[in-house]
Design a protein around this motif. Structure first.
Motif, PDB file in Angstrom:
ATOM      1  N   GLY A  32       0.826  -1.204   0.000  1.00 57.46           N
ATOM      2  CA  GLY A  32       0.000   0.000   0.000  1.00 57.46           C
ATOM      3  C   GLY A  32       0.852   1.242   0.000  1.00 57.46           C
ATOM      4  N   GLN A  33       0.150   2.394   0.042  1.00 60.50           N
ATOM      5  CA  GLN A  33       0.816   3.695  -0.001  1.00 60.50           C
ATOM      6  C   GLN A  33       0.159   4.603   1.023  1.00 60.50           C
ATOM      7  OE1 GLN A  33       3.296   4.589  -2.422  1.00 60.50           O
ATOM      8  NE2 GLN A  33       3.553   6.632  -1.540  1.00 60.50           N
ATOM      9  N   GLY A  34       0.977   5.251   1.841  1.00 57.74           N
ATOM     10  CA  GLY A  34       0.454   6.183   2.828  1.00 57.74           C
ATOM     11  C   GLY A  34       1.139   7.521   2.712  1.00 57.74           C
ATOM     12  N   GLY A  35       0.836   8.421   3.672  1.00 57.88           N
ATOM     13  CA  GLY A  35       1.467   9.728   3.658  1.00 57.88           C
ATOM     14  C   GLY A  35       2.955   9.638   3.913  1.00 57.88           C
ATOM     15  N   PHE A  36       3.355   8.629   4.645  1.00 59.13           N
ATOM     16  CA  PHE A  36       4.771   8.437   4.941  1.00 59.13           C
ATOM     17  C   PHE A  36       5.513   7.956   3.704  1.00 59.13           C
ATOM     18  CE2 PHE A  36       8.456   6.128   6.375  1.00 59.13           C
ATOM     19  CZ  PHE A  36       8.914   6.827   7.484  1.00 59.13           C
ATOM     20  N   GLY A  37       4.888   7.007   2.995  1.00 56.49           N
ATOM     21  CA  GLY A  37       5.525   6.418   1.826  1.00 56.49           C
ATOM     22  C   GLY A  37       4.980   5.031   1.571  1.00 56.49           C
ATOM     23  N   PRO A  38       5.522   4.290   0.583  1.00 58.25           N
ATOM     24  CA  PRO A  38       5.034   2.956   0.262  1.00 58.25           C
ATOM     25  C   PRO A  38       5.428   1.930   1.318  1.00 58.25           C
ATOM     26  CG  PRO A  38       6.953   3.457  -1.059  1.00 58.25           C
ATOM     27  CD  PRO A  38       6.613   4.714  -0.319  1.00 58.25           C
ATOM     28  N   VAL A  39       4.619   0.873   1.394  1.00 55.78           N
ATOM     29  CA  VAL A  39       4.879  -0.222   2.316  1.00 55.78           C
ATOM     30  C   VAL A  39       5.043  -1.502   1.500  1.00 55.78           C
ATOM     31  CG1 VAL A  39       4.049  -1.519   4.312  1.00 55.78           C
ATOM     32  CG2 VAL A  39       3.518   0.921   4.099  1.00 55.78           C
ATOM     33  N   TYR A  40       6.096  -2.263   1.796  1.00 55.92           N
ATOM     34  CA  TYR A  40       6.402  -3.474   1.050  1.00 55.92           C
ATOM     35  C   TYR A  40       6.409  -4.677   1.990  1.00 55.92           C
ATOM     36  CZ  TYR A  40       8.154  -0.186  -2.468  1.00 55.92           C
ATOM     37  OH  TYR A  40       8.256   0.827  -3.387  1.00 55.92           O
ATOM     38  N   LYS A  41       5.968  -5.810   1.431  1.00 51.61           N
ATOM     39  CA  LYS A  41       6.054  -7.065   2.168  1.00 51.61           C
ATOM     40  C   LYS A  41       7.426  -7.690   1.908  1.00 51.61           C
ATOM     41  CE  LYS A  41       4.109 -11.729   2.563  1.00 51.61           C
ATOM     42  NZ  LYS A  41       3.140 -12.710   2.025  1.00 51.61           N
ATOM     43  N   GLY A  42       8.015  -8.250   2.957  1.00 53.51           N
ATOM     44  CA  GLY A  42       9.325  -8.875   2.801  1.00 53.51           C
ATOM     45  C   GLY A  42       9.462 -10.109   3.654  1.00 53.51           C
ATOM     46  N   THR A  43      10.475 -10.890   3.346  1.00 49.31           N
ATOM     47  CA  THR A  43      10.779 -12.110   4.108  1.00 49.31           C
ATOM     48  C   THR A  43      12.261 -12.119   4.427  1.00 49.31           C
ATOM     49  OG1 THR A  43       9.055 -13.308   2.899  1.00 49.31           O
ATOM     50  CG2 THR A  43      10.639 -14.621   4.161  1.00 49.31           C
ATOM     51  N   LEU A  44      12.589 -12.158   5.722  1.00 50.86           N
ATOM     52  CA  LEU A  44      13.995 -12.174   6.139  1.00 50.86           C
ATOM     53  C   LEU A  44      14.618 -13.543   5.900  1.00 50.86           C
ATOM     54  CD1 LEU A  44      13.662 -10.189   9.500  1.00 50.86           C
ATOM     55  CD2 LEU A  44      14.446  -9.320   7.274  1.00 50.86           C
ATOM     56  N   ASP A  45      15.941 -13.625   6.067  1.00 53.92           N
ATOM     57  CA  ASP A  45      16.657 -14.871   5.821  1.00 53.92           C
ATOM     58  C   ASP A  45      16.180 -16.000   6.721  1.00 53.92           C
ATOM     59  OD1 ASP A  45      18.153 -13.683   3.848  1.00 53.92           O
ATOM     60  OD2 ASP A  45      19.834 -13.191   5.180  1.00 53.92           O
ATOM     61  N   ASP A  46      15.713 -15.655   7.931  1.00 48.20           N
ATOM     62  CA  ASP A  46      15.234 -16.689   8.851  1.00 48.20           C
ATOM     63  C   ASP A  46      13.784 -17.083   8.594  1.00 48.20           C
ATOM     64  OD1 ASP A  46      13.972 -14.398   9.671  1.00 48.20           O
ATOM     65  OD2 ASP A  46      14.736 -14.435  11.732  1.00 48.20           O
ATOM     66  N   GLY A  47      13.174 -16.539   7.529  1.00 49.21           N
ATOM     67  CA  GLY A  47      11.801 -16.884   7.177  1.00 49.21           C
ATOM     68  C   GLY A  47      10.746 -15.985   7.795  1.00 49.21           C
TER      69      GLY A  47
ATOM     70  N   ARG B  98       8.802   2.528   3.704  1.00 51.20           N
ATOM     71  CA  ARG B  98       9.925   3.280   3.170  1.00 51.20           C
ATOM     72  C   ARG B  98       9.540   4.742   3.013  1.00 51.20           C
ATOM     73  NH1 ARG B  98      13.211   1.746  -2.458  1.00 51.20           N
ATOM     74  NH2 ARG B  98      15.129   2.929  -1.965  1.00 51.20           N
ATOM     75  N   LEU B  99      10.293   5.638   3.636  1.00 48.52           N
ATOM     76  CA  LEU B  99       9.996   7.058   3.580  1.00 48.52           C
ATOM     77  C   LEU B  99      10.154   7.563   2.155  1.00 48.52           C
ATOM     78  CD1 LEU B  99       9.406   9.793   4.965  1.00 48.52           C
ATOM     79  CD2 LEU B  99      11.867  10.031   5.314  1.00 48.52           C
ATOM     80  N   SER B 100       9.124   8.174   1.645  1.00 50.42           N
ATOM     81  CA  SER B 100       9.174   8.749   0.308  1.00 50.42           C
ATOM     82  C   SER B 100       9.868  10.101   0.361  1.00 50.42           C
ATOM     83  CB  SER B 100       7.753   8.914  -0.243  1.00 50.42           C
ATOM     84  OG  SER B 100       7.787   9.592  -1.477  1.00 50.42           O
ATOM     85  N   LYS B 101      10.785  10.341  -0.588  1.00 52.16           N
ATOM     86  CA  LYS B 101      11.494  11.613  -0.613  1.00 52.16           C
ATOM     87  C   LYS B 101      10.557  12.766  -0.907  1.00 52.16           C
ATOM     88  CE  LYS B 101      15.821   9.440  -2.070  1.00 52.16           C
ATOM     89  NZ  LYS B 101      16.877   9.356  -3.104  1.00 52.16           N
ATOM     90  N   ALA B 102       9.435  12.456  -1.525  1.00 55.13           N
ATOM     91  CA  ALA B 102       8.460  13.498  -1.866  1.00 55.13           C
ATOM     92  C   ALA B 102       7.483  13.760  -0.731  1.00 55.13           C
ATOM     93  CB  ALA B 102       7.682  13.106  -3.126  1.00 55.13           C
TER      94      ALA B 102
END
Length: 355
Positions: free
Chosen positions: A275-290, A297-301
């Protein structure tokens, strides 16, 4: 040979065995036994002709016998069993021998000499009164190319050998330089072997140097990253928040690095965007341990700076509720700022409120 001592109480006898080994025994009245006072042979290399013709004996290596360069064992089976008495033979005839056989004269220019340092010279040399500089030429010009080796010693002069070379020994110190006559093809192999060894050594040094430099860079980068993390945590806790319970929590908050967050989100691929908010986009991730995470992530704009970013961290760290996601850590480096939350598999609250 007989000899006697003026002191009749000294009893000594000398024993000489079939291999030429001389041992001197002395009677020890206190022990009531004969003791070994002197032995002419310290190792098997001191036994005359131990490695046979054209064999070289070196007590510092195993096996102690080997063939001279350009020669190989006469009997491989006996040699492998440690019976070296039959010695070695030349694998490639000298060029002058081939020329004489063909009746084309002595082509000595195609033969050369292999230098061997710190050697006990073979038995039965032909002495010569010529100087050191002429010793090689005399060996090359001997009739029927009978000269197979030469050496020079200041006390003896020039020494030449024809026929089999017997009782050659390698010393760890002292000795003289012995020159073995070989065809040019064997000398070229020797040069090629040296080039390969030198190239291998240089290549190894280059690889070790590059590996050391790479490791040093990695360590320096790791130390720099840890120093930066400590600086950020100190900035969060001291300059902006103060030495309170929140500051302590922030000091314990994990700091992620950019590489592991980029790897967890497939380099922030659009398919991982939640999704996208006022702060910036949000991404789903998976760390090395699962472990699944959500990376904001803060958007520069967005216009938000470090102060707003830290305020959000402070507010979230104050709030603890079973219906609120947990802040796992953050990343701050230059203009790049990210917050790492636990992942919500059932989507966010606004989905249920507004559809």
């Amino acid at each position: 040979m007989t000899y006697e001592f003026s002191n009749d109480s000294i009893l000594i006898y000398v024993e000489l065995d079939s291999q030429g080994k001389s041992i001197e025994w002395k009677w020890d009245a206190g022990k009531g036994n004969w003791i070994n006072k002197y032995s002419s042979h310290r190792t098997n290399c001191d036994v005359y002709g131990y490695c046979g013709a054209f064999g070289i004996c070196d007590s510092s290596i195993r096996p102690i016998c080997s063939c001279l360069k350009g020669f190989k064992p006469r009997n491989i089976e006996e040699w492998s069993r440690g019976n070296w008495s039959r010695g070695c033979f030349r694998t490639t005839p000298l060029q002058c021998q081939r020329d004489n056989k063909n009746g084309s004269g002595a082509g000595q220019g195609d033969d050369g000499f292999l230098e061997m340092k710190r050697m006990k010279v073979p038995a039965f040399p032909y002495p010569s009164s010529i100087s050191n500089g002429q010793c090689k030429d005399q060996c090359m010009n001997m009739k029927n190319c009978s000269c197979v080796a030469y050496a020079y010693d200041d006390g003896i002069g020039c020494m030449l050998w024809s026929g089999d070379l017997i009782d050659v020994q390698k010393f760890s110190a002292s000795g003289v330089d012995l020159y073995i006559r070989l065809p040019s093809s064997e000398l070229d192999k020797e040069k090629s072997s040296k080039v390969i060894v030198i190239t291998t050594v240089i290549g190894g040094i280059v690889v070790i140097t590059m590996s050391t430099l790479f490791l040093w860079c990695r360590i320096a980068k790791y130390k720099g990253r840890n120093k930066k993390r400590k600086k950020i945590k100190h900035q969060f806790s001291s300059e902006n928040i103060g030495e309170n319970s929140i500051g302590v929590k922030l000091q314990q908050l994990p700091l992620f690095n950019f590489e592991e967050l980029a790897a967890a989100t497939d380099n922030f691929h659009h398919t991982k965007k939640l999704g996208q908010g006022g702060f910036g986009p949000v991404y789903k991730g998976t760390l090395d341990d699962g472990k699944e995470i959500a990376v904001k992530r803060l958007s520069k704009a967005s216009g938000q700076g470090l102060e707003e970013f830290m305020n959000e961290v402070v507010v979230i760290s104050k709030l603890q509720h079973r219906n609120l996601v947990k802040l796992l850590g953050c990343f701050v480096e230059g203009e790049e700022k990210m917050l790492v939350y636990e992942y919500m598999p059932n989507k966010s609250l606004d989905t249920f409120l507004f559809g």
